[in-house]
Scaffold this motif. Structure first.
Motif, PDB file in Angstrom:
ATOM      1  N   GLY A 103       0.775  -1.234   0.000  1.00 23.80           N
ATOM      2  CA  GLY A 103       0.000   0.000   0.000  1.00 23.80           C
ATOM      3  C   GLY A 103       0.803   1.278   0.000  1.00 23.80           C
ATOM      4  N   GLY A 104       2.072   1.202  -0.392  1.00 27.05           N
ATOM      5  CA  GLY A 104       2.832   2.444  -0.419  1.00 27.05           C
ATOM      6  C   GLY A 104       4.271   2.281  -0.837  1.00 27.05           C
ATOM      7  N   ILE A 105       4.955   3.417  -0.882  1.00 22.85           N
ATOM      8  CA  ILE A 105       6.366   3.515  -1.243  1.00 22.85           C
ATOM      9  C   ILE A 105       7.068   4.321  -0.162  1.00 22.85           C
ATOM     10  CG2 ILE A 105       8.026   4.499  -2.883  1.00 22.85           C
ATOM     11  CD1 ILE A 105       6.641   2.318  -4.270  1.00 22.85           C
ATOM     12  N   VAL A 106       8.221   3.835   0.292  1.00 21.18           N
ATOM     13  CA  VAL A 106       9.077   4.617   1.182  1.00 21.18           C
ATOM     14  C   VAL A 106      10.272   5.076   0.356  1.00 21.18           C
ATOM     15  CG1 VAL A 106      10.506   4.632   3.248  1.00 21.18           C
ATOM     16  CG2 VAL A 106       8.333   3.389   3.246  1.00 21.18           C
ATOM     17  N   ALA A 107      10.471   6.371   0.266  1.00 24.32           N
ATOM     18  CA  ALA A 107      11.515   6.924  -0.599  1.00 24.32           C
ATOM     19  C   ALA A 107      12.411   7.872   0.168  1.00 24.32           C
ATOM     20  CB  ALA A 107      10.879   7.664  -1.778  1.00 24.32           C
ATOM     21  N   ALA A 122       5.646   0.131 -11.745  1.00 25.10           N
ATOM     22  CA  ALA A 122       6.211  -1.186 -12.024  1.00 25.10           C
ATOM     23  C   ALA A 122       5.672  -2.258 -11.093  1.00 25.10           C
ATOM     24  CB  ALA A 122       7.733  -1.128 -11.925  1.00 25.10           C
ATOM     25  N   HIS A 123       5.162  -1.825  -9.927  1.00 26.66           N
ATOM     26  CA  HIS A 123       4.586  -2.760  -8.957  1.00 26.66           C
ATOM     27  C   HIS A 123       3.059  -2.629  -8.893  1.00 26.66           C
ATOM     28  CE1 HIS A 123       8.814  -2.779  -7.718  1.00 26.66           C
ATOM     29  NE2 HIS A 123       8.558  -3.941  -7.171  1.00 26.66           N
ATOM     30  N   ALA A 124       2.475  -2.100  -9.970  1.00 26.24           N
ATOM     31  CA  ALA A 124       1.021  -1.968 -10.098  1.00 26.24           C
ATOM     32  C   ALA A 124       0.407  -1.207  -8.927  1.00 26.24           C
ATOM     33  CB  ALA A 124       0.371  -3.345 -10.247  1.00 26.24           C
ATOM     34  N   LEU A 125       1.090  -0.153  -8.493  1.00 28.68           N
ATOM     35  CA  LEU A 125       0.575   0.718  -7.431  1.00 28.68           C
ATOM     36  C   LEU A 125       0.211   2.067  -8.047  1.00 28.68           C
ATOM     37  CD1 LEU A 125       3.119  -0.070  -4.557  1.00 28.68           C
ATOM     38  CD2 LEU A 125       0.707  -0.739  -4.658  1.00 28.68           C
ATOM     39  N   GLY A 126      -1.037   2.469  -7.876  1.00 26.04           N
ATOM     40  CA  GLY A 126      -1.512   3.710  -8.461  1.00 26.04           C
ATOM     41  C   GLY A 126      -1.648   4.825  -7.449  1.00 26.04           C
ATOM     42  N   GLY A 127      -1.851   6.021  -7.958  1.00 25.85           N
ATOM     43  CA  GLY A 127      -2.039   7.190  -7.111  1.00 25.85           C
ATOM     44  C   GLY A 127      -0.836   8.094  -7.035  1.00 25.85           C
ATOM     45  N   LEU A 128       0.311   7.610  -7.530  1.00 26.10           N
ATOM     46  CA  LEU A 128       1.531   8.419  -7.495  1.00 26.10           C
ATOM     47  C   LEU A 128       1.975   8.838  -8.897  1.00 26.10           C
ATOM     48  CD1 LEU A 128       3.592   6.462  -4.795  1.00 26.10           C
ATOM     49  CD2 LEU A 128       2.041   8.403  -4.485  1.00 26.10           C
ATOM     50  N   GLU A 129       1.117   8.613  -9.885  1.00 25.23           N
ATOM     51  CA  GLU A 129       1.500   8.934 -11.253  1.00 25.23           C
ATOM     52  C   GLU A 129       1.828  10.413 -11.431  1.00 25.23           C
ATOM     53  OE1 GLU A 129      -1.682   5.627 -11.593  1.00 25.23           O
ATOM     54  OE2 GLU A 129      -1.163   7.305 -10.259  1.00 25.23           O
ATOM     55  N   ARG A 197       1.375   6.944   0.207  1.00 20.64           N
ATOM     56  CA  ARG A 197       0.343   5.936   0.002  1.00 20.64           C
ATOM     57  C   ARG A 197       0.134   5.663  -1.479  1.00 20.64           C
ATOM     58  NH1 ARG A 197      -1.919   9.336   3.525  1.00 20.64           N
ATOM     59  NH2 ARG A 197      -3.283  10.256   1.941  1.00 20.64           N
ATOM     60  N   ALA A 198      -0.138   4.421  -1.794  1.00 21.25           N
ATOM     61  CA  ALA A 198      -0.465   4.039  -3.158  1.00 21.25           C
ATOM     62  C   ALA A 198      -1.493   2.917  -3.101  1.00 21.25           C
ATOM     63  CB  ALA A 198       0.777   3.590  -3.916  1.00 21.25           C
ATOM     64  N   THR A 199      -2.236   2.755  -4.181  1.00 20.17           N
ATOM     65  CA  THR A 199      -3.334   1.795  -4.216  1.00 20.17           C
ATOM     66  C   THR A 199      -3.080   0.738  -5.276  1.00 20.17           C
ATOM     67  OG1 THR A 199      -4.851   3.584  -3.595  1.00 20.17           O
ATOM     68  CG2 THR A 199      -5.830   1.556  -4.468  1.00 20.17           C
ATOM     69  N   PRO A 200      -3.145  -0.542  -4.905  1.00 15.34           N
ATOM     70  CA  PRO A 200      -2.997  -1.594  -5.922  1.00 15.34           C
ATOM     71  C   PRO A 200      -4.018  -1.406  -7.041  1.00 15.34           C
ATOM     72  CG  PRO A 200      -2.925  -2.543  -3.720  1.00 15.34           C
ATOM     73  CD  PRO A 200      -3.339  -1.111  -3.545  1.00 15.34           C
ATOM     74  N   ASP A 202      -4.579  -1.782 -11.741  1.00 10.86           N
ATOM     75  CA  ASP A 202      -4.245  -2.435 -13.001  1.00 10.86           C
ATOM     76  C   ASP A 202      -2.953  -1.853 -13.555  1.00 10.86           C
ATOM     77  OD1 ASP A 202      -5.120  -4.123 -15.416  1.00 10.86           O
ATOM     78  OD2 ASP A 202      -4.798  -2.125 -16.283  1.00 10.86           O
ATOM     79  N   ALA A 203      -1.957  -2.695 -13.747  1.00 13.65           N
ATOM     80  CA  ALA A 203      -0.635  -2.226 -14.176  1.00 13.65           C
ATOM     81  C   ALA A 203      -0.695  -1.491 -15.509  1.00 13.65           C
ATOM     82  CB  ALA A 203       0.329  -3.406 -14.258  1.00 13.65           C
ATOM     83  N   ALA A 204      -1.488  -1.998 -16.436  1.00 14.87           N
ATOM     84  CA  ALA A 204      -1.574  -1.364 -17.755  1.00 14.87           C
ATOM     85  C   ALA A 204      -2.209   0.020 -17.664  1.00 14.87           C
ATOM     86  CB  ALA A 204      -2.365  -2.251 -18.706  1.00 14.87           C
ATOM     87  N   ALA A 205      -3.236   0.146 -16.825  1.00 13.17           N
ATOM     88  CA  ALA A 205      -3.900   1.447 -16.683  1.00 13.17           C
ATOM     89  C   ALA A 205      -2.981   2.466 -16.018  1.00 13.17           C
ATOM     90  CB  ALA A 205      -5.188   1.282 -15.873  1.00 13.17           C
ATOM     91  N   ILE A 206      -2.214   2.017 -15.027  1.00  8.81           N
ATOM     92  CA  ILE A 206      -1.278   2.917 -14.345  1.00  8.81           C
ATOM     93  C   ILE A 206      -0.182   3.366 -15.305  1.00  8.81           C
ATOM     94  CG2 ILE A 206       0.434   3.057 -12.489  1.00  8.81           C
ATOM     95  CD1 ILE A 206      -1.393   1.041 -10.952  1.00  8.81           C
ATOM     96  N   ALA A 207       0.350   2.429 -16.094  1.00 10.41           N
ATOM     97  CA  ALA A 207       1.379   2.775 -17.084  1.00 10.41           C
ATOM     98  C   ALA A 207       0.834   3.749 -18.115  1.00 10.41           C
ATOM     99  CB  ALA A 207       1.894   1.512 -17.764  1.00 10.41           C
ATOM    100  N   ALA A 208      -0.420   3.560 -18.500  1.00  2.91           N
ATOM    101  CA  ALA A 208      -1.034   4.466 -19.480  1.00  2.91           C
ATOM    102  C   ALA A 208      -1.162   5.875 -18.911  1.00  2.91           C
ATOM    103  CB  ALA A 208      -2.400   3.932 -19.900  1.00  2.91           C
TER     104      ALA A 208
END
Length: 309
Positions: A103-107, A122-129, A197-200, A202-208
């Motif tokens: 559910g997130g990224i620590v950077a 790359a890990h199919a996590l959305g919301g940070l695009e 925070r990020a939300t699991p 669809d990898a293709a939709a996030i990449a798009a």
């Protein structure tokens, strides 16, 4: 002798007032080439702490009278031609780790915003695009509540770890009192890490979505020019800074080798050989023209630091 010849800055004691550190301490360090505008003078002293413990020691032992300036990617920054007084701090290496969690990224603070966006995708996590549209580091993004394409750091931040002279503290979004392009940090403190925070999904939709943002930036902003990003904050209400600048007749305006971008007039660019003074003076000319034409007093979004030549 041969083993240390590549680090002459470490062969002499630290400058007066700078505590002994395990990281790199350099006098008269050129900075202009590392800014996105490619202008500006040198740092009196540039410090790159070895790790968080080294950074805390610097903040603890540096005299309160010594100016301290923190640099990130230097993307939204004008360093004036006379350079920066006191100590300039730049995080690198160990401060740039990016870790994927549930559910997130620590950077780390030195991680590029685009790297965090791409890692999440790359890990199919959305919301940070939206971070792919911000040219800077995570530390800077937290410190200024950076935002783009309908989202801001305040919308996704769980916590930020901040180094102070007494140690490392963890601050929530509420603790940071986020506002438009602003966060409230303790005096003489430095963001070193953040959890977003990020939300699991669809990898293709996030990449798009990432590709859509990249395409939009390429189409509307001078991303390949020597620029500093958005120059002025949008004023309150529905007005956009670029619209006011355009209405005041400033699109394409020049001063020496500094120019208001023809592509997006809330961007200043160095067309080649501009000085920091020319870029800043052009920005002030734009502010004056907008004020005269519209009555709106634009506020700088780009930081302007250091001494005039």
């Amino acid at each position: 002798m041969a083993a240390t010849a590549h680090r002459p800055d470490r062969l002499v004691p630290p400058p007066d007032g700078v505590p002994a550190l395990r990281g790199r301490v350099t006098r008269d360090a050129p900075l202009g080439g590392s800014t996105w505008f490619r202008v500006g003078g040198a740092a009196d002293v540039l410090v790159r702490p070895a790790d968080a413990e080294d950074l805390v020691a610097l903040l603890r032992d540096l005299p309160a009278t010594t100016p301290l300036t923190v640099l990130g990617a230097a993307s939204n920054l004008i360093i004036r031609d006379g350079g920066i007084a006191g100590v300039t701090l730049r995080l690198a290496r160990g401060f740039g780790d990016v870790t994927v969690e549930a559910g997130g990224i620590v950077a780390g603070a030195a991680a590029l915003d685009v790297t965090v966006a791409e890692t999440a995708a790359a890990h199919a996590l959305g919301g940070l695009e939206f971070l792919v549209g911000i040219p800077g580091t995570i530390g800077g993004a937290v410190a200024m509540n950076a935002g783009a394409y309908g989202a801001e750091v305040k919308d996704v931040l769980d916590w930020a770890e901040v180094a102070t002279g007494t140690g490392i503290i963890r601050m929530s979004a509420a603790d940071l009192h986020f506002a438009y392009r602003r966060a409230v940090l303790p005096p003489r403190s430095v963001v070193i890490r953040a959890r977003l925070r990020a939300t699991p999904g669809d990898a293709a939709a996030i990449a798009a979505r990432l590709n859509d943002i990249r395409t939009a930036r390429e189409a509307t902003q001078p991303v390949r020019a020597r620029t500093g990003g958005s120059t002025f904050k949008n004023p309150p209400g529905d007005r956009k800074a670029w619209q006011l600048i355009d209405a005041a007749g400033c699109r394409g305006l020049t001063l020496g080798a500094a120019q208001v971008s023809e592509k997006h007039c809330n961007f200043l660019i160095n067309t080649g050989g501009a000085t920091a003074a020319q870029i800043e003076a052009l920005g002030e000319d734009v502010r004056a023209r907008v004020r005269a034409a519209t009555g709106v007093d634009l506020e700088w979004e780009i930081r302007r630091i250091g001494r005039p030549a």
